[in-house]
Design a protein around this motif. Structure first.
Motif: not given
Length: 171
Positions: A50-65
Motif C-alpha cells: 500500500h505504501k509503495r503503490l500509494s506513493r506512485s500512480k498505479a493501476w490494476l487489472m481486475i477480473d470481476d468474475e
C-alpha cells in the motif's frame, strides 16, 4: 470481465501475492531459484505494498468474475513513479501466472503510457527483467545497457530501457 482500475488499498494483499507468484513461477533457466528467492522469498506485507503503490500512480487489472473475500480478483499491476527524481520510472509490471499471455501487460502499459502522456511526462524508463524486455522493446523502448540489482546477496540482471513520449499540445 477484465477491466483496469486505479489502485485501491483493498487490493494490497492480493498485489502482494500476485507479485510473489509472478516471480516464483519464472523458469529456473531464466532466473535461478536463488535469484527468485532473493527477489521474493515470501509475500510482503499489505502495508509495504500500500505504501509503495500509494506513493506512485498505479493501476490494476481486475477480473470481476473471480472474487477474493468480496473483492474482484487482481490479476495484473503496473505503477509509475511520479516524484521529481524518479518521475516516469516504471516501478512494477506484473501479471498473475493464471492470466499471463492474454495481453494484460500490454493493456496495463497502454493505460500507463496514455496517462503519462496526458500528465506531460516526457520520458519513461524501466529496469526490465529478462522476461519483460521483449514487451518494452515492442512498445518502442530503447535498450541502454544491462542493469544489475542486488537483492539479499544475489545479483539480479535486467535491462535499463527508456522511451521518449510525445509532448502534449497546450490548448
Amino acid at each position: 470481465m477484465l477491466r483496469i482500475i486505479p489502485y485501491s488499498k483493498c487490493y494490497a494483499v492480493q498485489v502482494s501475492h500476485l507479485f510473489h507468484l509472478a516471480i516464483n513461477v519464472i523458469a529456473d533457466d531464466v532466473y535461478s531459484i536463488a535469484e527468485k528467492q532473493a527477489w521474493s522469498s515470501s509475500p510482503r506485507s499489505r502495508y509495504h505494498w500500500h505504501k509503495r503503490l500509494s506513493r506512485s500512480k498505479a493501476w490494476l487489472m481486475i477480473d470481476d468474475e473471480r472474487d477474493v473475500q468480496g473483492v474482484p480478483f487482481c490479476c495484473g499491476l503496473v505503477n509509475l513513479e511520479t516524484h521529481f527524481n524518479t518521475r516516469g520510472y516504471i516501478d512494477s509490471l506484473y501479471v498473475h501466472p493464471d492470466f499471463q499471455h492474454r495481453g494484460i501487460a500490454t493493456a496495463l502499459f497502454t493505460q500507463l503510457q496514455t496517462w503519462a502522456t496526458s500528465a506531460n511526462i516526457s520520458n519513461l524508463s524501466v529496469d526490465a527483467s529478462k522476461l519483460s524486455k521483449p514487451l518494452f522493446l515492442s512498445h518502442g523502448f530503447r535498450l541502454h545497457h544491462r542493469s544489475y540489482q542486488e537483492k539479499r546477496g544475489q545479483i539480479i540482471m535486467g535491462y535499463l530501457m527508456s522511451k521518449v513520449l510525445p509532448v502534449q499540445e497546450q490548448s
